[in-house]
Design a protein around this motif. Structure first.
Motif, PDB file in Angstrom:
ATOM      1  N   ASN A 138     115.915  76.665 -98.505  1.00 23.79           N
ATOM      2  CA  ASN A 138     116.959  76.534 -99.696  1.00 23.79           C
ATOM      3  C   ASN A 138     118.310  75.691 -98.904  1.00 23.79           C
ATOM      4  O   ASN A 138     118.680  76.188 -98.096  1.00 23.79           O
ATOM      5  N   PRO A 139     118.527  75.008 -99.938  1.00 25.83           N
ATOM      6  CA  PRO A 139     120.445  74.075 -98.849  1.00 25.83           C
ATOM      7  C   PRO A 139     121.342  74.955 -98.791  1.00 25.83           C
ATOM      8  O   PRO A 139     122.460  74.438 -98.150  1.00 25.83           O
ATOM      9  N   ASP A 140     121.506  76.067 -99.343  1.00 26.08           N
ATOM     10  CA  ASP A 140     122.645  76.948 -99.230  1.00 26.08           C
ATOM     11  C   ASP A 140     122.115  78.018 -98.223  1.00 26.08           C
ATOM     12  O   ASP A 140     123.251  78.496 -97.806  1.00 26.08           O
ATOM     13  N   TYR A 141     121.291  77.491 -97.635  1.00 24.68           N
ATOM     14  CA  TYR A 141     120.718  79.185 -96.039  1.00 24.68           C
ATOM     15  C   TYR A 141     119.770  78.854 -96.069  1.00 24.68           C
ATOM     16  O   TYR A 141     118.725  79.165 -96.480  1.00 24.68           O
ATOM     17  N   GLY A 142     119.229  77.676 -95.157  1.00 26.51           N
ATOM     18  CA  GLY A 142     117.884  76.650 -94.467  1.00 26.51           C
ATOM     19  C   GLY A 142     118.017  77.377 -93.658  1.00 26.51           C
ATOM     20  O   GLY A 142     117.081  76.910 -92.614  1.00 26.51           O
TER      21      GLY A 142
END
Length: 245
Positions: A138-142
């Protein structure tokens, strides 16, 4: 092939992560663990979180530097976010990485390198690698825990191994040329630096010439025979001893 896949953890801070990584390895048939300057090892927390994979911990090798951990490896894959300013060959997908790693592991050790929990691998440590791999997230929470990252890449290696094991074609494939070890490649780079410096080629210290050449040869993935040929060329270009004149 799985016995030639080595998991390398660099300066792990929490000993529990070492134990959890050992558990992740054992579930995927991997047994070779090397620790570079861990903060605390052996440790009861590592043993507790290994949950039965204590044999992996008992056989773990502890070394002082990443170079010492991977010098005998023919492929060194650093797990990190992609760094554009270090143009090493990069695997965008872990399954592609796993297929490449297994192919090289037929003949010699291959290392999967994981950095510190908070800061990952340094630029110098990534330069010690031959390839990079990233885990799409997830680019928002990797953010992945260290042992989770080990589990994902270990799973991909085991999945690729299962696929190759069940394929007659994989066993009939021609043997690839043996790649050089990391130590052999480092000797080549030192030889290249010596020749370039002596010839006056390195006249612009900020041009990052050596770094770009390192990336070029890393992408080319020369075999041991090809690297030996290149070193022979460098030797031929070196000036002779003045006393011989």
């Amino acid at each position: 092939m799985l016995s030639n896949i080595r998991i390398v953890l660099v300066q792990t801070f929490h000993p529990g992560n070492i134990g959890a990584a050992a558990r992740a390895m054992k579930t995927m048939g991997l047994t070779e663990l090397t620790l570079v300057n861990p903060r605390a090892f052996p440790d009861d927390e590592a043993t507790r979180l290994a949950a039965g994979a204590t044999d992996v911990l008992d056989n773990a090798r502890v070394v002082d530097s990443l170079s010492e951990a991977v010098d005998d490896c023919v492929q060194v894959i650093g797990a990190s976010a992609r760094l554009r300013h270090l143009p090493l060959p990069h695997f965008d997908e872990p399954d592609t990485m796993a297929q490449s790693a297994l192919g090289n592991a037929r003949s010699a050790p291959v290392a999967l390198v994981f950095g510190r929990e908070r800061s990952g691998l340094t630029n110098d440590e990534i330069c010690c690698c031959t390839h990079q791999v990233s885990i799409p997230a997830n680019p928002d929470y990797g953010i992945l825990n260290l042992s989770q990252a080990v589990q994902i890449l270990a799973y991909e290696v085991h999945r690729a191994w299962r696929t190759q094991r069940g394929s007659e074609f994989a066993y009939q494939a021609p043997t690839q040329a043996t790649p050089p070890t990391r130590e052999q490649f480092e000797h080549f780079q030192q030889h290249l630096h010596k020749v370039m410096q002596h010839s006056g080629f390195l006249t612009q210290p900020h041009a990052r010439t050596e770094e770009q050449l390192q990336a070029l040869f890393a992408r080319a993935e020369p075999s041991r025979k090809e690297l030996s040929l290149l070193r022979g060329l460098l030797s031929a270009l070196e000036p002779g001893d003045p006393q011989d004149a």
